[in-house]
Motif scaffolding. Structure first.
Motif, mmCIF file in Angstrom:
data_model
loop_
_atom_site.group_PDB
_atom_site.id
_atom_site.type_symbol
_atom_site.label_atom_id
_atom_site.label_comp_id
_atom_site.label_asym_id
_atom_site.label_seq_id
_atom_site.Cartn_x
_atom_site.Cartn_y
_atom_site.Cartn_z
ATOM 1 N N ALA A 149 47.377 59.916 45.277
ATOM 2 C CA ALA A 149 48.266 60.055 44.120
ATOM 3 C C ALA A 149 48.429 58.690 43.472
ATOM 4 O O ALA A 149 48.198 57.649 44.103
ATOM 5 C CB ALA A 149 49.627 60.586 44.558
ATOM 6 N N LEU A 150 48.815 58.679 42.215
ATOM 7 C CA LEU A 150 49.162 57.416 41.566
ATOM 8 C C LEU A 150 50.518 56.952 42.091
ATOM 9 O O LEU A 150 51.268 57.737 42.692
ATOM 10 C CB LEU A 150 49.166 57.602 40.053
ATOM 11 N N PRO A 151 50.874 55.681 41.893
ATOM 12 C CA PRO A 151 52.085 55.132 42.524
ATOM 13 C C PRO A 151 53.357 55.933 42.302
ATOM 14 O O PRO A 151 54.194 56.023 43.209
ATOM 15 C CB PRO A 151 52.172 53.733 41.910
ATOM 16 N N ALA A 157 41.656 46.464 30.356
ATOM 17 C CA ALA A 157 42.623 47.108 31.251
ATOM 18 C C ALA A 157 43.208 48.370 30.638
ATOM 19 O O ALA A 157 44.406 48.625 30.730
ATOM 20 C CB ALA A 157 43.733 46.131 31.628
ATOM 21 N N GLY A 158 42.338 49.158 29.987
ATOM 22 C CA GLY A 158 42.737 50.500 29.608
ATOM 23 C C GLY A 158 42.584 51.409 30.820
ATOM 24 O O GLY A 158 42.350 50.943 31.938
ATOM 25 N N VAL A 159 42.676 52.711 30.616
ATOM 26 C CA VAL A 159 42.606 53.610 31.763
ATOM 27 C C VAL A 159 41.275 53.505 32.499
ATOM 28 O O VAL A 159 41.238 53.571 33.739
ATOM 29 C CB VAL A 159 42.868 55.081 31.355
ATOM 30 N N ASN A 160 40.186 53.312 31.772
ATOM 31 C CA ASN A 160 38.884 53.261 32.425
ATOM 32 C C ASN A 160 38.672 51.960 33.178
ATOM 33 O O ASN A 160 38.207 51.968 34.326
ATOM 34 C CB ASN A 160 37.771 53.498 31.400
ATOM 35 N N GLY A 161 39.016 50.842 32.559
ATOM 36 C CA GLY A 161 38.890 49.564 33.261
ATOM 37 C C GLY A 161 39.770 49.513 34.495
ATOM 38 O O GLY A 161 39.353 49.054 35.565
ATOM 39 N N ALA A 162 41.004 50.000 34.357
ATOM 40 C CA ALA A 162 41.915 50.020 35.502
ATOM 41 C C ALA A 162 41.399 50.967 36.582
ATOM 42 O O ALA A 162 41.512 50.688 37.781
ATOM 43 C CB ALA A 162 43.308 50.442 35.050
ATOM 44 N N GLY A 163 40.815 52.100 36.156
ATOM 45 C CA GLY A 163 40.249 53.042 37.117
ATOM 46 C C GLY A 163 39.087 52.444 37.886
ATOM 47 O O GLY A 163 38.929 52.676 39.095
ATOM 48 N N ILE A 186 47.811 53.201 36.823
ATOM 49 C CA ILE A 186 46.457 53.028 37.352
ATOM 50 C C ILE A 186 46.226 51.554 37.690
ATOM 51 O O ILE A 186 45.682 51.221 38.750
ATOM 52 C CB ILE A 186 45.404 53.523 36.353
ATOM 53 N N ALA A 187 46.672 50.661 36.791
ATOM 54 C CA ALA A 187 46.544 49.225 37.055
ATOM 55 C C ALA A 187 47.368 48.817 38.268
ATOM 56 O O ALA A 187 46.954 47.963 39.065
ATOM 57 C CB ALA A 187 46.965 48.424 35.823
ATOM 58 N N LEU A 188 48.545 49.414 38.413
ATOM 59 C CA LEU A 188 49.382 49.128 39.575
ATOM 60 C C LEU A 188 48.699 49.610 40.855
ATOM 61 O O LEU A 188 48.722 48.920 41.884
ATOM 62 C CB LEU A 188 50.745 49.798 39.415
ATOM 63 N N ALA A 189 48.078 50.784 40.792
ATOM 64 C CA ALA A 189 47.343 51.288 41.952
ATOM 65 C C ALA A 189 46.222 50.320 42.332
ATOM 66 O O ALA A 189 45.979 50.067 43.521
ATOM 67 C CB ALA A 189 46.769 52.672 41.647
ATOM 68 N N ALA A 190 45.543 49.769 41.324
ATOM 69 C CA ALA A 190 44.483 48.796 41.585
ATOM 70 C C ALA A 190 45.043 47.547 42.255
ATOM 71 O O ALA A 190 44.448 47.012 43.202
ATOM 72 C CB ALA A 190 43.779 48.433 40.275
ATOM 73 N N GLN A 191 46.201 47.085 41.772
ATOM 74 C CA GLN A 191 46.809 45.895 42.376
ATOM 75 C C GLN A 191 47.227 46.160 43.821
ATOM 76 O O GLN A 191 47.044 45.318 44.703
ATOM 77 C CB GLN A 191 48.024 45.459 41.555
ATOM 78 N N ARG A 192 47.785 47.332 44.070
ATOM 79 C CA ARG A 192 48.179 47.677 45.436
ATOM 80 C C ARG A 192 46.972 47.774 46.361
ATOM 81 O O ARG A 192 47.088 47.593 47.572
ATOM 82 C CB ARG A 192 48.967 48.982 45.437
ATOM 83 N N ALA A 193 45.808 48.061 45.772
ATOM 84 C CA ALA A 193 44.574 48.133 46.562
ATOM 85 C C ALA A 193 43.939 46.759 46.748
ATOM 86 O O ALA A 193 42.918 46.643 47.439
ATOM 87 C CB ALA A 193 43.583 49.081 45.900
#
Length: 547
Positions: free
Chosen positions: A409-411, A26-32, A177-184
């Motif tokens: 945009a990010l959250p 869950a670094g930037v790439n995994g979260a992305g 980025i992880a939060l954006a993934a969760q919201r998605a």
């Protein structure tokens, strides 16, 4: 209402329903990757053996850049990709990513001539044709010294001024980025270690994981697994002998954190080290300076990578050469940090500077169809990495949805007018310094954080006067930002752990708040404090007692 501590158990229980893809790391790439895949309608689980962004993503030069040095390797397409992503981030996360002006001095001792460096500036400018940052300028020797009088004048022939981007809090970027993934629609589970790949007829069928908090194991149905663990990619399957070749050949980079010093620049310096010609930087950062970095092969404990005395000596020596009046010594180092770059494995005889910075997606179809590894990946280009993986996964699962992340945009990036946003947050009656910091860390989400802080008198209590850390921010991190360990709260959510004292002043009061909300008993409370104190040992110079 479900207790906070029970929410984690509920998440684990829900994993039995299965996923299309589990992303490990869950670094930037995994979260992305999780963000892009979720937006395409795939069922995604994002896990990490530690916290979000607790690895390499947090320990870079804090730069969102196009990679000026990549031009030397003629990797024009990587530079263009990076510059495009830099521009997207400046718009998508304006609270976290800002323009930073750089000084590039030309010396007659440089490995690269004045003509070559000038040409590089032109190429960099042309490749960033869609930029919103300022253009480069070429300056004479006299103008360089007038602008930055602390520069070493000996052999100086001129210089250039150009722009790149800086992210003060890469930890906050990782979480957004992880939060954006969760919201998605993605599910996030931290402190969850991948242990075994389940296969049926040669295809990925499940992933066994272990909860690193309580030791319980779970077997999760999934149709694909993406190993995006950065420099840890070779360690992920240590308990499951898959017979994969070595893929990571990461190099360590160390930065020193120092307070302002004689001759300290107004802008950042990017220069060639006198000793060996490697790129070095002096970067203004949160009222202090980052100086570094190194680029050395590393084979030790990735979780505790730290600076050696040779690295301290090298960085201090080179900084004192470019800024002779600095006279920096070990006593000036507040702390250091070391990250290991997730680079592809290369023969030991090769020059580390020649190892590509491009990302590479590998499908281990001969081991398990649906098992992938991300090799490489940069902080700046995480969104493109996510899109590339999203394309692969969409084809695999028959989704016709295209990537839309470039349009989003990010959250915290909901309001690009930060001055207007500061005015809105100021209406809550909080101290000016706190208002500014909330906007810088949370962006448009600062409204929600401020609303929470003022919702109860106890939440407005300040725990650290210099940082203006409130009880409310600590509770927010636990209730709404998936913090489950003390280090999560201090180092990566409130980021008080990035201050010069590394958060030591508030360890106990923050731990007490966490214990109450998360139901820690006395033994767990003591263990969390001990863990954090051990974590800090990797940042502390060995000669700290000399200060």
């Amino acid at each position: 209402m479900m207790k906070i501590a029970d929410k984690r158990a509920a998440k684990f229980a829900a994993t039995s329903a299965g996923y299309d893809v589990v992303v490990v790391g869950a670094g930037v790439n995994g979260a992305g990757i999780a963000w892009d895949a979720s937006l395409r309608g795939l069922r995604v689980l994002l896990i990490d053996k530690g916290d979000v962004g607790s690895g390499t993503s947090s320990w870079s030069s804090k730069m969102i850049h196009g990679g000026l040095k990549y031009l030397e390797k003629y990797d024009v397409s990587l530079v263009r990709e990076s510059l495009r992503e830099r521009e997207w981030l400046l718009q998508a996360a304006p609270h976290l990513v800002r323009e930073l002006r750089f000084i590039l001095p030309f010396y007659d001792r440089n490995v690269h001539s004045k003509a070559i460096l000038s040409l590089g500036m032109v190429a960099y400018d042309v490749l960033s044709f869609d930029k919103s940052v300022r253009r480069f300028e070429l300056l004479s020797r006299d103008k360089m010294l007038a602008r930055e009088p602390g520069l070493d004048p000996e052999g100086l022939t001129g210089g250039a001024v150009y722009s790149d981007g800086q992210v003060n809090y890469a930890e906050r970027l990782s979480f957004e980025i992880a939060l954006a993934a969760q919201r998605a629609g993605a599910t996030l589970l931290t402190y969850t270690r991948a242990t075994k790949v389940g296969r049926i007829d040669g295809r990925v069928a499940s992933l066994t994981v272990r909860d690193e908090i309580d030791g319980k194991e779970y077997t999760i149905p999934t149709r694909a697994i993406v190993n995006a663990a950065g420099p840890w990619i070779d360690e992920v399957w240590a308990e499951d002998n898959l017979g994969l070749p070595r893929m990571n050949g990461g190099t360590k980079g160390t930065h020193l954190v120092v307070d302002s010093f004689p001759g300290a620049p107004k802008d950042a310096f990017y220069y060639e080290a006198v000793t060996d010609g490697r790129p070095m930087m002096v970067i203004p950062w949160t009222g202090r300076y980052l100086i570094g970095s190194t680029d050395l092969r590393f084979t030790g404990d990735l979780d505790m990578a730290s600076a050696t005395q040779d690295e301290y000596d090298y960085i201090l020596r080179e900084t004192n050469k470019i800024i002779p009046g600095a006279n920096l010594t070990m006593a000036d180092v507040r702390y250091s940090y070391t990250g290991v770059r997730p680079l592809p494995y290369a023969d030991e005889s090769s020059d580390v500077s020649d190892i590509t910075r491009r990302h590479d997606i590998r499908h281990h179809k001969d081991v398990a169809d649906g098992l992938y590894t991300l090799v490489g990946g940069k902080l700046t280009t995480f969104r493109q990495v996510g899109q590339d993986f999203g394309d692969i996964l969409a084809r695999r699962f028959g989704s016709k949805r295209k990537s839309v992340t470039r349009k989003l945009a990010l959250p915290g990036g909901g309001d690009r007018d930060l001055n207007r946003l500061r005015g809105r947050v100021a209406r809550f009656g909080l101290a000016d310094d706190l208002v500014n910091r909330l906007v810088d860390q949370y962006g448009s989400r600062a409204i929600d954080v401020a609303t929470f802080i003022v919702s109860g008198e106890a939440l407005t209590r300040v725990l650290d006067e210099s940082f203006n850390l409130t009880v409310g921010e600590v509770e927010w991190a636990i209730r709404y930002e998936d913090a489950v360990r003390l280090a999560d709260i201090l180092a990566r959510r409130t980021v008080v752990g990035l201050e010069n004292d590394l958060g030591r002043a508030v360890i106990e009061p923050v731990a007490d708040i966490a214990a109450e909300l998360l139901g820690w008993d006395d033994a767990r409370l003591a263990d969390e404090i001990a863990r954090y104190e051990h974590y800090l040992t990797r940042f502390i110079p060995k000669t700290e007692d000399a200060r």
